[in-house]
Design a protein around this motif. Structure first.
Motif, PDB file in Angstrom:
ATOM      1  N   GLY A 198       0.790  -1.227   0.000  1.00 49.66           N
ATOM      2  CA  GLY A 198       0.000   0.000   0.000  1.00 49.66           C
ATOM      3  C   GLY A 198       0.819   1.272   0.000  1.00 49.66           C
ATOM      4  N   LEU A 199       2.110   1.168  -0.299  1.00 48.35           N
ATOM      5  CA  LEU A 199       2.989   2.336  -0.274  1.00 48.35           C
ATOM      6  C   LEU A 199       2.956   3.136  -1.560  1.00 48.35           C
ATOM      7  CD1 LEU A 199       5.974   0.658   1.554  1.00 48.35           C
ATOM      8  CD2 LEU A 199       4.263   2.217   2.513  1.00 48.35           C
ATOM      9  N   CYS A 200       2.472   2.534  -2.625  1.00 46.52           N
ATOM     10  CA  CYS A 200       2.300   3.228  -3.888  1.00 46.52           C
ATOM     11  C   CYS A 200       1.209   2.504  -4.668  1.00 46.52           C
ATOM     12  CB  CYS A 200       3.605   3.299  -4.693  1.00 46.52           C
ATOM     13  SG  CYS A 200       4.219   1.714  -5.273  1.00 46.52           S
ATOM     14  N   GLY A 201       0.809   3.101  -5.782  1.00 48.36           N
ATOM     15  CA  GLY A 201      -0.233   2.490  -6.596  1.00 48.36           C
ATOM     16  C   GLY A 201       0.262   2.233  -7.999  1.00 48.36           C
ATOM     17  N   ARG A 202      -0.420   1.365  -8.695  1.00 50.06           N
ATOM     18  CA  ARG A 202      -0.087   1.032 -10.079  1.00 50.06           C
ATOM     19  C   ARG A 202      -0.298   2.253 -10.966  1.00 50.06           C
ATOM     20  NH1 ARG A 202      -3.589  -0.374 -14.315  1.00 50.06           N
ATOM     21  NH2 ARG A 202      -2.428  -1.279 -16.036  1.00 50.06           N
ATOM     22  N   CYS A 203       0.656   2.523 -11.835  1.00 52.42           N
ATOM     23  CA  CYS A 203       0.541   3.598 -12.808  1.00 52.42           C
ATOM     24  C   CYS A 203       0.221   2.962 -14.153  1.00 52.42           C
ATOM     25  CB  CYS A 203       1.840   4.399 -12.882  1.00 52.42           C
ATOM     26  SG  CYS A 203       1.799   5.712 -14.109  1.00 52.42           S
ATOM     27  N   ALA A 204      -1.017   3.076 -14.582  1.00 51.12           N
ATOM     28  CA  ALA A 204      -1.456   2.435 -15.827  1.00 51.12           C
ATOM     29  C   ALA A 204      -0.627   2.881 -17.022  1.00 51.12           C
ATOM     30  CB  ALA A 204      -2.931   2.724 -16.063  1.00 51.12           C
ATOM     31  N   ARG A 205      -0.201   4.118 -17.016  1.00 53.07           N
ATOM     32  CA  ARG A 205       0.586   4.650 -18.141  1.00 53.07           C
ATOM     33  C   ARG A 205       1.884   3.876 -18.345  1.00 53.07           C
ATOM     34  NH1 ARG A 205       2.868  10.817 -18.651  1.00 53.07           N
ATOM     35  NH2 ARG A 205       4.025  10.503 -20.572  1.00 53.07           N
ATOM     36  N   PHE A 206       2.515   3.465 -17.255  1.00 50.65           N
ATOM     37  CA  PHE A 206       3.796   2.774 -17.354  1.00 50.65           C
ATOM     38  C   PHE A 206       3.680   1.287 -17.041  1.00 50.65           C
ATOM     39  CE2 PHE A 206       4.968   7.226 -16.633  1.00 50.65           C
ATOM     40  CZ  PHE A 206       5.631   7.431 -17.829  1.00 50.65           C
ATOM     41  N   ASP A 207       2.468   0.775 -17.014  1.00 54.52           N
ATOM     42  CA  ASP A 207       2.223  -0.655 -16.855  1.00 54.52           C
ATOM     43  C   ASP A 207       1.237  -1.084 -17.928  1.00 54.52           C
ATOM     44  OD1 ASP A 207       2.242  -3.247 -15.749  1.00 54.52           O
ATOM     45  OD2 ASP A 207       0.554  -2.780 -14.445  1.00 54.52           O
ATOM     46  N   SER A 208       1.563  -0.744 -19.163  1.00 49.76           N
ATOM     47  CA  SER A 208       0.645  -0.972 -20.282  1.00 49.76           C
ATOM     48  C   SER A 208       0.360  -2.454 -20.519  1.00 49.76           C
ATOM     49  CB  SER A 208       1.184  -0.333 -21.554  1.00 49.76           C
ATOM     50  OG  SER A 208       2.447  -0.878 -21.877  1.00 49.76           O
ATOM     51  N   GLN A 209       1.246  -3.338 -20.078  1.00 45.24           N
ATOM     52  CA  GLN A 209       1.017  -4.770 -20.251  1.00 45.24           C
ATOM     53  C   GLN A 209       0.255  -5.369 -19.069  1.00 45.24           C
ATOM     54  OE1 GLN A 209       4.711  -6.637 -21.223  1.00 45.24           O
ATOM     55  NE2 GLN A 209       4.903  -5.553 -23.153  1.00 45.24           N
ATOM     56  N   GLY A 210      -0.040  -4.557 -18.062  1.00 44.46           N
ATOM     57  CA  GLY A 210      -0.868  -5.009 -16.946  1.00 44.46           C
ATOM     58  C   GLY A 210      -0.189  -5.905 -15.937  1.00 44.46           C
ATOM     59  N   GLY A 211       1.115  -5.829 -15.857  1.00 43.49           N
ATOM     60  CA  GLY A 211       1.851  -6.683 -14.930  1.00 43.49           C
ATOM     61  C   GLY A 211       1.527  -6.477 -13.458  1.00 43.49           C
ATOM     62  N   TYR A 212       1.034  -5.285 -13.116  1.00 49.81           N
ATOM     63  CA  TYR A 212       0.731  -4.993 -11.720  1.00 49.81           C
ATOM     64  C   TYR A 212      -0.768  -4.964 -11.421  1.00 49.81           C
ATOM     65  CZ  TYR A 212       5.628  -3.568 -11.230  1.00 49.81           C
ATOM     66  OH  TYR A 212       7.005  -3.537 -11.201  1.00 49.81           O
ATOM     67  N   VAL A 213      -1.594  -5.296 -12.380  1.00 47.79           N
ATOM     68  CA  VAL A 213      -3.048  -5.231 -12.186  1.00 47.79           C
ATOM     69  C   VAL A 213      -3.495  -6.119 -11.030  1.00 47.79           C
ATOM     70  CG1 VAL A 213      -5.291  -5.773 -13.234  1.00 47.79           C
ATOM     71  CG2 VAL A 213      -3.582  -4.514 -14.538  1.00 47.79           C
ATOM     72  N   GLU A 214      -3.066  -7.362 -11.027  1.00 44.96           N
ATOM     73  CA  GLU A 214      -3.495  -8.295  -9.973  1.00 44.96           C
ATOM     74  C   GLU A 214      -2.934  -7.913  -8.615  1.00 44.96           C
ATOM     75  OE1 GLU A 214      -5.857 -10.585 -10.071  1.00 44.96           O
ATOM     76  OE2 GLU A 214      -6.175  -9.926 -12.130  1.00 44.96           O
ATOM     77  N   VAL A 215      -1.706  -7.406  -8.590  1.00 39.98           N
ATOM     78  CA  VAL A 215      -1.107  -6.956  -7.328  1.00 39.98           C
ATOM     79  C   VAL A 215      -1.933  -5.810  -6.755  1.00 39.98           C
ATOM     80  CG1 VAL A 215       0.945  -5.947  -6.259  1.00 39.98           C
ATOM     81  CG2 VAL A 215       1.197  -7.661  -8.053  1.00 39.98           C
ATOM     82  N   GLN A 216      -2.310  -4.855  -7.611  1.00 43.29           N
ATOM     83  CA  GLN A 216      -3.111  -3.718  -7.151  1.00 43.29           C
ATOM     84  C   GLN A 216      -4.492  -4.184  -6.700  1.00 43.29           C
ATOM     85  OE1 GLN A 216      -2.114  -0.038  -7.226  1.00 43.29           O
ATOM     86  NE2 GLN A 216      -3.498  -0.550  -5.571  1.00 43.29           N
ATOM     87  N   ARG A 217      -5.086  -5.101  -7.446  1.00 44.16           N
ATOM     88  CA  ARG A 217      -6.401  -5.621  -7.082  1.00 44.16           C
ATOM     89  C   ARG A 217      -6.357  -6.278  -5.700  1.00 44.16           C
ATOM     90  NH1 ARG A 217      -8.073  -8.448 -11.772  1.00 44.16           N
ATOM     91  NH2 ARG A 217      -8.730  -6.411 -12.491  1.00 44.16           N
ATOM     92  N   ALA A 218      -5.324  -7.084  -5.455  1.00 41.53           N
ATOM     93  CA  ALA A 218      -5.181  -7.762  -4.167  1.00 41.53           C
ATOM     94  C   ALA A 218      -4.929  -6.772  -3.031  1.00 41.53           C
ATOM     95  CB  ALA A 218      -4.043  -8.784  -4.234  1.00 41.53           C
TER      96      ALA A 218
END
Length: 78
Positions: free
Chosen positions: A43-63
């Motif tokens: 919870g120290l930062c959030g996913r930046c969609a602009r620099f995660d265009s392949q969605g590698g952090y989507v599930e981490v952020q969801r969890a």
């Protein structure tokens, strides 16, 4: 961040993107954990969609749930 990486060798791979004068990439700890995933998961930062265009952090952020800090307009999580 210091506590997380202190005394470790990091492996960083740049992806070719740039933001202002900075290069964008991902870094991993000695044990293979992705630093971005660790920070998002805590919870120290959030996913930046602009620099995660392949969605590698989507599930981490969801969890981790929605990031509760301020997110600049370009970094809005999707």
């Amino acid at each position: 961040m210091r506590d997380l990486v202190d005394g470790q060798d990091l492996t960083c791979r740049l992806n070719g993107d740039r933001t202002y004068d900075r290069e964008v990439g991902r870094c991993a700890l000695d044990d293979g954990r992705d630093i971005g995933a660790v920070l998002i998961g805590q919870g120290l930062c959030g996913r930046c969609a602009r620099f995660d265009s392949q969605g590698g952090y989507v599930e981490v952020q969801r969890a981790a749930g929605p990031f509760r800090g301020e997110v600049p307009g370009y970094g809005t999580s999707h």
